[in-house]
Structures are given as C-alpha cells and as structure tokens.
Design an enzyme around this catalytic site. Structure first.
Site, PDB file in Angstrom:
ATOM      1  CG  HIS A 107      18.645  64.715 136.643  1.00  0.00           C
ATOM      2  ND1 HIS A 107      17.597  65.275 135.957  1.00  0.00           N
ATOM      3  CD2 HIS A 107      18.178  63.541 137.161  1.00  0.00           C
ATOM      4  CE1 HIS A 107      16.533  64.483 136.046  1.00  0.00           C
ATOM      5  NE2 HIS A 107      16.864  63.430 136.769  1.00  0.00           N
ATOM      6  CG  ASP A 110      23.801  76.292 132.345  1.00  0.00           C
ATOM      7  OD1 ASP A 110      24.510  77.138 132.925  1.00  0.00           O
ATOM      8  OD2 ASP A 110      23.341  76.461 131.196  1.00  0.00           O
ATOM      9  CG  HIS A 112      21.940  81.195 132.875  1.00  0.00           C
ATOM     10  ND1 HIS A 112      21.039  81.743 131.992  1.00  0.00           N
ATOM     11  CD2 HIS A 112      22.029  79.878 132.530  1.00  0.00           C
ATOM     12  CE1 HIS A 112      20.596  80.814 131.161  1.00  0.00           C
ATOM     13  NE2 HIS A 112      21.187  79.667 131.474  1.00  0.00           N
ATOM     14  CG  HIS A 147      18.714  75.616 132.614  1.00  0.00           C
ATOM     15  ND1 HIS A 147      19.121  74.727 131.648  1.00  0.00           N
ATOM     16  CD2 HIS A 147      19.307  76.810 132.309  1.00  0.00           C
ATOM     17  CE1 HIS A 147      19.916  75.346 130.785  1.00  0.00           C
ATOM     18  NE2 HIS A 147      20.063  76.609 131.161  1.00  0.00           N
ATOM     19  CB  THR A 293       3.873  95.575 130.812  1.00  0.00           C
ATOM     20  OG1 THR A 293       2.492  95.744 131.118  1.00  0.00           O
ATOM     21  CG2 THR A 293       4.135  94.118 130.489  1.00  0.00           C
ATOM     22  CG  HIS A 319      -0.679  92.618 130.062  1.00  0.00           C
ATOM     23  ND1 HIS A 319      -1.468  92.760 128.945  1.00  0.00           N
ATOM     24  CD2 HIS A 319      -1.286  93.320 131.032  1.00  0.00           C
ATOM     25  CE1 HIS A 319      -2.497  93.533 129.207  1.00  0.00           C
ATOM     26  NE2 HIS A 319      -2.423  93.885 130.485  1.00  0.00           N
TER      27      HIS A 319
END
Length: 354
Positions: A107, A110, A112, A147, A293, A319
């Site tokens: 593992h 990263d 961002h 992640h 939205t 949605h």
C-alpha cells in the site's frame, strides 16, 4: 511505474537543503470516523503549524448492502472512506503511514493536496510490516482527495475497495463569498461516493472472499466493464440513513464536502440548494451560487454550503437517479425546526374539486 531505472516519483537520490521547522508548533489531529470532520478552526489563529496525522492501513471484511454482500475492504484507519484531514494553507502535514504485518498487500498514499513524488505515493510504498513518514506543505487551498496508488491495475483495484478519502485545506482567513465577505458553517458533513465491482457466481449471486487480493482477477474483469455493482455513500447502502442520517436545525448552515475518487457524480439536495458551491473544491476561486445540482469530477472533491430553511427529511443523493435508487448513492438529512408557510404551504389535498 518506472522511468529508466528509477521508480516514478522516487526522490531517494535527490539532495536538498534541510528544512528549518524550529519555529513551528506541532499539533496532533484527532481523526474521527466519517461523515464527521475533526475539530478545527475555520479561521486560523497563530502561525502555520505542523499537523501530525496517523494512518494505519486495515484490510477488513465489511458488508456493503442490506442483503449482506461482503467484500474485503482496503482502508485507511478501518473506515470507507478514510478519515477526513483538515489543515490550513501554510501548515505542514506530517503523516505516518503504517502497513501492519498482518496485512497481505502492498500500500501507499497519494494526496492530491501535496506537491511532488506522485503526491507522496512515490515515497510511501509499503510492504506488510513497514511504516513511512511523509511531510508536505499545504500550499493550495481547497478540498482534495487522497487514495492508495500502487502500480498498474492495483491502483483502481485499491481505490474501488474503499481506499480513498479527503483532505481539506482551508484558507487561513476562512471561506469567502464572491465579494470577499466571510462565510462560515455550523456543521460539516463529509460524503464520499464509492463504486464497487463485486463479481457474481454462475447463479448471478455476489461472490465472497476470505482475504485481500483473493478477488483480484475477477474484480478487475468486472471493473473493466465500467459498470459498478454498487454506487454508495460512505462505504455501504444506507450508511447515512435512518439512525445514521445526517442532522441539522432550521437556520443552521451546513458544509457538505463530497468526493468521488474514480467516477463523476452529481450531488443534489432534494428540497434544498447549494447556496455557495465550490464544484472543483478550489477555495481560492469565487464560489458559484444557488445551484440545484453540482458536478464533482472523478478524482476530485467539491464543497457546498446550504442554510436550512424548513424542517423535514431531505434526501441528499447523486442525481444520476439510477445510481441513487438502484445502486445506493443516497443519504438523508433530518432537519428539526418550525415550518415556514411563506416558503411552502399545502393549500389543498383531496378529491378532484369540481
């Protein structure tokens, strides 16, 4: 990933001047389980700090729907998603990542929000029984995903097994509207949309596995079809409904931070709006206003502020209604308070009037 003879992002052979951190105060961030955020200041006081974060990787079985479908999730600190990190611009994040010897997979992480070395993935890759410490300066403000990012197919495999989360870097002066006026929130909820690709057996039933990686080849085959078996909020169908629903009061302002590490999504609050929305998560840019939205790109996190004006049960969903209703990407916000007839009133309900 390699380039020449060196891993991409490898900085082991790069010489650099030592950073003087003698003037920085160290603080330990007490991480909490989603959908909540750790305690933090919205407007920073004092000088930038070194914020210490501890992540322990856990490979564990979790149930992802009411039918009992089970996967061996890959997690930061045991939850899908991993805990939210909150710092301010100019702070250093000092992150210790531990891969216990009881795990079976390699593992890394990263982030961002970080600069260089594949967001840290290039210098944090760990075999079971190893640990790494990474320090980076938070130079960009906004909401960012983090992640696991091993090489090749292992990257989407790990991400789609739950190994992702959000780090929020607030401006030191706090959030502002398009005119530079202060914005604040009473509550923060952290919603991560997760896509799973659970293989089925010859009878069409979801398969189960005993340890991390056992499903690799079959999961990747499903994944390559780009059709998820589940699209859920915070790890499982119904994880933010019923007794686990988000809550608020009329008059309270809530900041919803929404991320998707892999696919595009379209958050919507039925009966409410996005008063101020940073679709791309970039707090240095003026927010959009009054959206019905908003759009969060795969591989990113967005943020939306809304002040609740009516009580009731609100549905917060993706949605893409197929994904919300059929695959699980929906949550509830239960709001207490007094109804305002000036905003909405049932004038009549009954038989057709002649």
């Amino acid at each position: 990933m390699t380039h020449g003879n060196a891993p991409v992002g490898d900085v082991s052979d790069v010489s650099a001047a030592e950073v003087d951190l003698s003037g920085y105060e160290r603080v330990k961030q007490e991480l909490v389980a989603p959908p909540f955020a750790p305690k933090h200041e919205q407007v920073a006081t004092g000088k930038p700090k070194i914020v210490e974060i501890d992540f322990t990787i856990q490979e564990k079985k979790i149930k992802i729907d009411p039918d009992g479908t089970e996967i061996v999730a890959l997690t930061f600190n045991g939850s899908v998603p991993g805990p939210m990190i909150v710092v301010h611009e100019g702070d250093y994040v000092d992150l210790t990542l531990t891969n216990p010897a009881t795990n079976v997979m390699e593992h890394n992480i990263d982030l961002h929000a970080a600069t260089g070395a594949l967001g840290g993935a290039g210098i944090t890759t760990l075999l079971p029984g190893e640990q790494a410490q990474l320090r980076f300066k938070a130079t960009k403000v906004g909401t960012f995903i983090y992640h696991c990012a091993p090489e090749g197919s292992m990257t989407p495999y790990h991400v789609t097994h739950g190994m992702n989360g959000v780090i929020m870097v607030l401006p030191r002066e706090g959030l502002k509207d398009e005119k530079g006026n202060q914005l604040s929130y009473d509550k923060l909820y952290y919603v991560v949309e997760q896509d799973y690709y659970v293989p089925r057996d010859e009878n069409g039933n979801f398969k189960s596995y005993n340890f991390a990686g056992e499903d690799f080849s079959e999961w990747v085959d499903v994944m390559r079809g780009l059709i998820p078996s589940h699209v859920v909020f915070n790890g499982a169908v119904g994880s933010l409904t019923g007794e686990k629903a988000m809550t608020a009061n009329v008059g309270e302002t809530v900041l919803f931070v929404h991320s998707q590490a892999n696919r595009d999504t379209r958050p919507h609050l039925i009966g409410g709006h996005g008063d101020y929305v940073w679709e791309e998560g970039a707090f240095a840019n003026p927010p959009m206003k009054d959206l019905e939205t908003w759009f969060v790109r795969g591989g990113s996190a967005g943020a939306a502020l809304y002040t609740f004006k009516q009580p009731g049960v609100y549905v917060y969903l993706n949605h893409n209604l197929i994904e919300a209703v059929e695959l699980g990407a929906a949550a509830h916000v239960v709001v207490d308070g007094k109804w305002d007839n000036s905003l909405m009133e049932q004038v009549y309900h009954g038989p057709v009037r002649k």
